[in-house]
Each structure stands twice: as structure tokens, then as C-alpha cells.
Design an enzyme around this catalytic site. Structure first.
Site: not given
Length: 294
Positions: A82, A178, A210
Site C-alpha cells: 500500500d 487518510h 474509507g
């Protein structure tokens, strides 16, 4: 089943649902994710960032663990780097056995982002792995980056970017960020832009940030074309909260029992999130198709 993200996300793209991507730094998180996926008959992506890998979830420990657990699963499991940035991040990930990588050159200018993404996509594809990229810039919630439309992804620029880089999926900036949003705040997402991106690009789209984005936003984002959703802060917060509850109940709580409680708490959240984004029950027939034959 230990797989790359490409086929998994293509299935999500074709069938209009999203796959959860959870950052994992230890065994409890890996088990919580894969067990949740099996129980929900859902695909799952395990993420880890270079910083997390350096400071705790070292690749030589985590990669064989993920492979061992994933290869016993009855649903697709991917292990993804990531926000890789340095070239060595990708070399380390691909050599140690990750199944996918994400290059984040979104802080670079457009041409440099293209150049770096082309290179890493070619490297990953040559190893039989998939590559995620980012265009626009998903910044940090504590800096207020979610509301800065200068960072948002331009659909026409995205068309050129995907064509030139051959990335397998694209992280887009539409108003998430984030980390943790200020208490009580739900970000405002640019769904018109997301719809235009989905209509312009025929590849899976990714939503970073998310955590804390709000159930209504997440459901609508999936309906508008998001196929992968990164969740880190919320999953870890559930583990921290469960730790606090357990130690408040009993300050002498055993470490192994504490790990197991945290794992169960994360599973409850992960499974509910899978149901929310539509990935549950995607890898099952549900009933037998007919008579068995010898």
C-alpha cells in the site's frame, strides 16, 4: 487462494460491488480478515504500507504467514503493498512474494507520475502481479485535504494516465482522506466526478480513506463505480477499543485471550463492512446445481 488483485477487482467491476482492503501488521489482523472473508464468502485484500512494514509487520515474517493462511482459504485473498513510493519498496515486496503492489506517485507532477507508474506496472506484470496507481491526491484528514478540490482526479487526465501506464486499477481523489476526520465530521464526496470517472475509465476504481467516511457515502460510492475500498483506521480502532474494554473488565487479562478478543472485535466490523459494500456471498453457489455424477 492467494491471488493478485487484478482478476478479483475485475469481477467486482463487472458485478458492481467493492472489495475491502485492510491494512494488516500482525497475525491477529491477517486471521481476522481471512476468516471474515471465508465466513462471508467474500474476496479480501490485505494491505501493508512501507512504514508499517519497516516498523512492525516485517515482510519476511508477514508474507509467509499471509501465503500460508491464504492458500488454505476458499475465497480469493490478495496481499498488496500500500502506497509504495521508493523503488526499493517494490523490489522488496515483489521479491518477498506480495501478489500486488500500489505505486503512489500522486505527489509528483503528471509526467513523472506516468513515468514511475509505467515502470512499476511493467515490473509487476513481468512477475505476474497486479499494479494499482493513484491520480489526483488523497491526502490526510487532519490537514483538511479531503475538502481541497485541487487534489481531486481529473477524468480526462485519468483517461490518458490509464492508457499510458497500463495500471490495473486506479485510486481516485473525490473527497476522502487518510486517517481520522475531526470528531462528528463526515466528508462530502464529489459523486458527480466519480460517476464521470467511472464512465470514462473501464477499469476498477479505488477509494482510499474509507474509515469514517459514513455509511451513506460508502454505499453511494460503490453504486457510482468504486470497486476497492481501503480501510485502516477504523479496523485498528476496533482493536484498540476492545483492548480497553477487556483491561477495564480485568486488569490481569491474559495476553493471548486479549489477542483473541481483539481478533473477534475486528471480525465483527470487517464482516459488517463486507455486507455494506456488497462483497458478501460473491464466492459461493448457494445451493447445489443438480445431481452429482461419477
Amino acid at each position: 487462494m492467494f491471488v493478485s488483485m487484478k482478476e478479483m477487482l475485475n469481477h467486482a467491476h463487472e458485478n458492481k460491488y467493492a472489495v475491502m482492503a485492510v491494512n494488516c501488521v500482525n497475525m491477529e489482523q491477517v486471521k481476522a480478515c481471512v476468516e471474515s472473508a471465508e465466513e462471508e464468502c467474500s474476496p479480501i485484500i490485505l494491505n501493508i504500507s512501507p512504514r508499517q512494514m519497516r516498523e512492525h509487520g516485517h515482510s519476511y515474517v508477514l508474507t509467509p504467514m499471509v501465503r500460508s493462511i491464504a492458500e488454505r482459504a476458499a475465497v480469493p485473498v490478495a496481499f498488496n503493498l500500500d502506497h509504495g513510493a521508493a523503488y526499493q519498496d517494490f523490489v522488496t515486496a515483489l521479491q518477498s512474494g506480495f501478489s500486488s503492489v500500489m505505486i503512489d506517485a500522486s505527489s509528483c507532477d503528471f509526467e513523472e507520475n506516468v513515468r514511475r507508474t509505467q515502470m512499476i506496472a511493467a515490473l509487476a506484470h513481468g512477475c505476474g502481479k497486479s499494479c494499482e496507481a493513484e491520480l489526483g491526491h488523497v491526502g490526510n484528514a487532519d490537514a483538511g485535504d479531503d475538502s481541497n478540490s485541487v487534489y481531486y482526479t481529473n477524468p480526462e487526465q485519468a483517461r490518458e494516465f490509464v492508457k499510458r501506464t497500463h495500471c490495473d486499477c486506479l485510486a481516485v481523489a473525490i473527497g476522502t482522506a487518510h486517517g481520522s476526520y475531526p470528531k462528528g465530521m463526515i466528508p462530502k464526496l464529489d459523486f458527480e466526478r466519480l460517476t464521470l470517472l467511472a464512465n470514462t475509465l473501464d477499469i476498477p476504481l479505488v477509494l482510499h480513506g474509507g474509515s469514517g467516511a459514513g455509511e451513506e457515502n460508502i454505499r453511494k460510492a460503490v453504486a457510482c463505480g468504486i470497486n476497492k475500498i481501503n480501510v485502516n483506521t477504523d479496523v485498528m480502532a476496533h482493536a484498540v477499543a476492545e483492548t480497553g474494554r477487556a483491561l477495564k473488565e480485568n486488569p490481569e487479562y491474559g495476553y493471548m485471550d486479549l489477542c483473541m478478543r481483539c481478533e473477534d472485535a475486528m471480525k465483527d466490523f470487517i464482516k459488517s463492512y463486507m455486507r455494506m459494500i456488497g462483497s458478501s456471498m460473491r464466492y459461493t453457489f448457494g445451493s447445489t446445481a443438480g445431481a452429482e455424477f461419477d
